[in-house]
Motif scaffolding. Structure first.
Motif, mmCIF file in Angstrom:
data_model
loop_
_atom_site.group_PDB
_atom_site.id
_atom_site.type_symbol
_atom_site.label_atom_id
_atom_site.label_comp_id
_atom_site.label_asym_id
_atom_site.label_seq_id
_atom_site.Cartn_x
_atom_site.Cartn_y
_atom_site.Cartn_z
ATOM 1 N N SER A 237 -1.672 -10.673 0.053
ATOM 2 C CA SER A 237 -1.215 -9.410 0.648
ATOM 3 C C SER A 237 0.175 -9.528 1.271
ATOM 4 O O SER A 237 0.637 -8.598 1.936
ATOM 5 C CB SER A 237 -2.211 -8.950 1.720
ATOM 6 O OG SER A 237 -2.179 -9.823 2.843
ATOM 7 N N ASN B 139 6.221 -1.580 -0.574
ATOM 8 C CA ASN B 139 5.313 -1.655 -1.727
ATOM 9 C C ASN B 139 3.857 -1.417 -1.332
ATOM 10 O O ASN B 139 2.958 -2.183 -1.695
ATOM 11 C CB ASN B 139 5.449 -3.004 -2.437
ATOM 12 C CG ASN B 139 4.835 -2.995 -3.818
ATOM 13 O OD1 ASN B 139 4.787 -1.942 -4.469
ATOM 14 N ND2 ASN B 139 4.354 -4.133 -4.270
ATOM 15 N N ILE B 140 3.614 -0.313 -0.604
ATOM 16 C CA ILE B 140 2.234 0.036 -0.253
ATOM 17 C C ILE B 140 1.786 1.318 -0.953
ATOM 18 O O ILE B 140 0.785 1.926 -0.561
ATOM 19 C CB ILE B 140 2.044 0.182 1.270
ATOM 20 C CG1 ILE B 140 3.000 1.222 1.872
ATOM 21 C CG2 ILE B 140 2.195 -1.167 1.961
ATOM 22 C CD1 ILE B 140 2.711 1.520 3.339
ATOM 23 N N GLY B 141 2.508 1.709 -2.002
ATOM 24 C CA GLY B 141 2.042 2.824 -2.811
ATOM 25 C C GLY B 141 2.361 4.192 -2.271
ATOM 26 O O GLY B 141 1.650 5.165 -2.568
ATOM 27 N N LEU C 242 -0.163 8.629 -0.421
ATOM 28 C CA LEU C 242 -0.282 7.311 -1.023
ATOM 29 C C LEU C 242 -0.992 7.436 -2.370
ATOM 30 O O LEU C 242 -1.809 8.329 -2.574
ATOM 31 C CB LEU C 242 -1.082 6.372 -0.117
ATOM 32 C CG LEU C 242 -0.554 6.182 1.313
ATOM 33 C CD1 LEU C 242 -1.569 5.435 2.157
ATOM 34 C CD2 LEU C 242 0.760 5.422 1.295
ATOM 35 N N SER D 14 -6.253 4.130 -5.594
ATOM 36 C CA SER D 14 -6.518 2.759 -6.041
ATOM 37 C C SER D 14 -7.961 2.430 -5.704
ATOM 38 O O SER D 14 -8.692 3.263 -5.143
ATOM 39 C CB SER D 14 -5.579 1.768 -5.347
ATOM 40 O OG SER D 14 -5.869 1.688 -3.958
ATOM 41 N N SER E 68 -8.134 -1.694 -1.507
ATOM 42 C CA SER E 68 -6.677 -1.609 -1.528
ATOM 43 C C SER E 68 -6.207 -0.337 -0.831
ATOM 44 O O SER E 68 -5.209 -0.347 -0.090
ATOM 45 C CB SER E 68 -6.174 -1.635 -2.975
ATOM 46 O OG SER E 68 -4.796 -1.315 -3.037
ATOM 47 N N ALA E 69 -6.912 0.775 -1.047
ATOM 48 C CA ALA E 69 -6.537 2.036 -0.398
ATOM 49 C C ALA E 69 -6.632 1.919 1.117
ATOM 50 O O ALA E 69 -5.759 2.407 1.852
ATOM 51 C CB ALA E 69 -7.416 3.176 -0.908
ATOM 52 N N ASP F 200 -6.473 -0.921 2.882
ATOM 53 C CA ASP F 200 -5.402 -1.829 3.308
ATOM 54 C C ASP F 200 -4.074 -1.080 3.405
ATOM 55 O O ASP F 200 -3.312 -1.245 4.375
ATOM 56 C CB ASP F 200 -5.244 -2.969 2.303
ATOM 57 C CG ASP F 200 -6.334 -4.021 2.397
ATOM 58 O OD1 ASP F 200 -7.030 -4.085 3.433
ATOM 59 O OD2 ASP F 200 -6.491 -4.798 1.420
ATOM 60 N N ARG F 201 -3.789 -0.268 2.404
ATOM 61 C CA ARG F 201 -2.499 0.422 2.362
ATOM 62 C C ARG F 201 -2.410 1.514 3.428
ATOM 63 O O ARG F 201 -1.361 1.715 4.042
ATOM 64 C CB ARG F 201 -2.243 0.987 0.967
ATOM 65 C CG ARG F 201 -2.034 -0.133 -0.064
ATOM 66 C CD ARG F 201 -1.725 0.379 -1.465
ATOM 67 N NE ARG F 201 -2.795 1.171 -2.035
ATOM 68 C CZ ARG F 201 -2.767 2.493 -2.186
ATOM 69 N NH1 ARG F 201 -1.703 3.193 -1.811
ATOM 70 N NH2 ARG F 201 -3.778 3.137 -2.728
ATOM 71 N N ARG G 75 -1.786 -0.283 6.745
ATOM 72 C CA ARG G 75 -0.408 -0.745 6.854
ATOM 73 C C ARG G 75 0.543 0.435 6.988
ATOM 74 O O ARG G 75 1.561 0.358 7.695
ATOM 75 C CB ARG G 75 -0.054 -1.600 5.642
ATOM 76 C CG ARG G 75 -0.935 -2.818 5.500
ATOM 77 C CD ARG G 75 -0.572 -3.695 4.315
ATOM 78 N NE ARG G 75 0.234 -4.835 4.773
ATOM 79 C CZ ARG G 75 0.410 -5.944 4.074
ATOM 80 N NH1 ARG G 75 -0.130 -6.060 2.872
ATOM 81 N NH2 ARG G 75 1.149 -6.934 4.552
ATOM 82 N N PHE G 76 0.228 1.525 6.321
ATOM 83 C CA PHE G 76 1.055 2.727 6.429
ATOM 84 C C PHE G 76 1.110 3.222 7.873
ATOM 85 O O PHE G 76 2.192 3.477 8.420
ATOM 86 C CB PHE G 76 0.499 3.819 5.512
ATOM 87 C CG PHE G 76 1.027 5.188 5.788
ATOM 88 C CD1 PHE G 76 2.290 5.572 5.353
ATOM 89 C CD2 PHE G 76 0.277 6.116 6.504
ATOM 90 C CE1 PHE G 76 2.787 6.838 5.621
ATOM 91 C CE2 PHE G 76 0.754 7.378 6.772
ATOM 92 C CZ PHE G 76 2.016 7.741 6.330
#
Length: 454
Positions: A90, A193-195, A212, A215, A219-220, A222-223, A226-227
């Motif tokens: 990650s 790079n988090i979509g 976003l 996925s 992963s969704a 996680d993103r 982080r977002f």
């Protein structure tokens, strides 16, 4: 002494060093979805991976104001450790912080080697494992709104909305964003790079939405995690406040956290969107309809995860476009569950219940668990809502306070069995303490309403 790096770790370190990275920020979500972290020098990454980083388990039980809430396994156990290890896959450089890369981490109980009971990331993994047992792989697309605020020393809160412009829903550019906050944020998040795909000004002044990509569910989550962390950090760098609080202002609407959910399946005939069926009612498969029925059936309990604060329930009410009734509809934004018009590979439902303060891991885990229970129960949902909703004669009312939602979660043993006893006990204890603290607090409204006349 640092451990010798494995070949894979050595490759990571060489790549990071070549990119000018000398610090790794190891980050993981706490119970309410905010980030806990430690910065480590690159040379010490092997030790962090081999031995782990020690954190006090009670970090999961710590309130936003820094109070340690008496949850089992924390204070009563003498404040034991958890062990946090970097998830090297990650790793991403932080575009706004030269020399720093960030990676997610996993938390375990050093006494057992098992995931920490309160770990939101591992809770979601557990739910997804249950889905995999039934041949389903959830796919999630998150949508989040937030308010950007500027300092206002004269204001009771110390903050005001970044823009007071009205009538600027679904706009971009300087019309409602005079300092180009959105453009800067989009570009930096792209480089992370988090979509991130797009963004716009939302309904109220100073309110934004950034979308976003969809996925797999982990992963969704996680993103989305982080977002949220990144948006808040970028605002701090400019002396501003980005808040995902459900309803921060009396004279404005709230901020939502909508989830688009579908499932891929794998069987003898191959993989595909398990929610699509051109021959089924509404063009939806039995799996999709059962999933919707499950979300409706478990919605009162799900509210505790989707609307997890005292403030969350001030977002609800007539004409707010926030769902407070348990219903579903075909391309109907006044319903709690909306079926967008796409079919085929785009067949999905949109859960509009969540607000932006929700922990992404818990919201996704709860939604997926409710949908799975619906699939296993095999029941059909009622007829979809037609026309504008918010009619209590046609649909049941969701819990309208956090205590009521917590009671509904505790009573829903089907859902809590999927989420796990240890997690449920910790979450209920933590959140009930929050409501108790709020009930003892004297608010500005109470003083204004009563002090002069009574």
């Amino acid at each position: 002494m640092s451990a010798a790096p494995t070949p894979s770790l050595r490759q990571h370190m060489q790549r990071l060093a070549a990119e000018g990275i000398d610090v790794v920020r190891v980050t993981y979500p706490d119970l309410i979805g905010t980030d806990r972290a430690r910065d480590i020098l690159l040379d010490h990454l092997p030790s962090a991976c081999d031995h782990g980083l020690a954190f006090c388990r009670a970090v999961y039980h710590t309130s936003p104001q820094g109070d340690v809430v008496p949850v089992s396994g924390g204070l009563d156990a003498g404040l034991p450790d958890i062990t946090v290890r970097p998830d090297l896959d990650s790793m991403v450089p932080l575009p706004w912080e030269p020399g720093v890369a960030s990676c997610l981490a996993d938390a375990t109980d050093p006494a057992t080697g098992l995931p920490a009971p309160e770990s939101p990331r591992d809770l979601l993994r557990t739910v997804l494992d249950r889905c995999a047992e039934h041949g389903l792989r959830p796919v999630v697309g998150p949508e989040l709104e937030y308010f950007l605020c500027e300092e206002a020393p004269a204001s009771p809160s110390g903050w005001k909305r970044y823009s007071g412009a009205t009538g600027v829903v679904y706009t971009a550019g300087l019309r409602a964003d005079g300092d180009n906050h959105l453009l800067r944020t989009l570009r930096l998040l792209r480089d992370m790079n988090i979509g991130v795909t797009s963004g716009n000004h939302e309904f109220d002044g100073g309110q934004f939405e950034i979308n976003l990509t969809h996925s797999d569910a982990l992963s969704a989550a996680d993103r989305a995690f982080r977002f949220k962390s990144a948006v808040k950090e970028l605002a701090r760098k400019e002396g501003k406040l980005a808040t995902f609080m459900a309803k921060p202002f009396n004279d404005a609407g709230g901020s939502g956290f909508h989830l688009h959910l579908s499932c891929d399946s794998s069987d003898e005939e191959g993989a595909g969107n398990a929610f699509d069926d051109p021959a089924g009612p509404y063009g939806l498969s039995a799996t999709a309809r059962h999933a919707v029925a499950g979300v409706l059936a478990h919605a009162p309990a799900l509210a505790a995860l989707a609307n997890p604060t005292v403030n969350s329930y001030k977002r609800f009410g007539p004409d707010t476009l926030a769902p407070w009734l348990i219903d579903w509809g075909l391309d109907n934004r006044s319903a709690m569950v909306r079926i967008p018009p796409e079919r085929g590979s785009g067949a999905r439902f949109e859960l509009r219940l969540g607000d932006a303060s929700a922990n992404p891991y818990l919201l996704i885990a709860g939604t997926v668990a409710a949908a799975l229970l619906g699939v296993l129960a095999g029941e059909e949902p009622p007829a979809p809502l037609e026309g504008y909703g918010y009619d209590t004669t046609r649909a049941a009312v969701l819990p309208m306070s956090l205590p009521a939602a917590l009671d509904a979660l505790e009573a829903d043993t089907e859902l809590t069995d999927v989420l796990g006893k240890d997690f449920t006990t910790s979450f209920l204890s933590y959140k009930r303490n929050e409501t108790e603290r709020f009930q003892r607090h004297v608010t500005d409204w109470e003083f204004t309403e009563y002090a002069y006349h009574l």
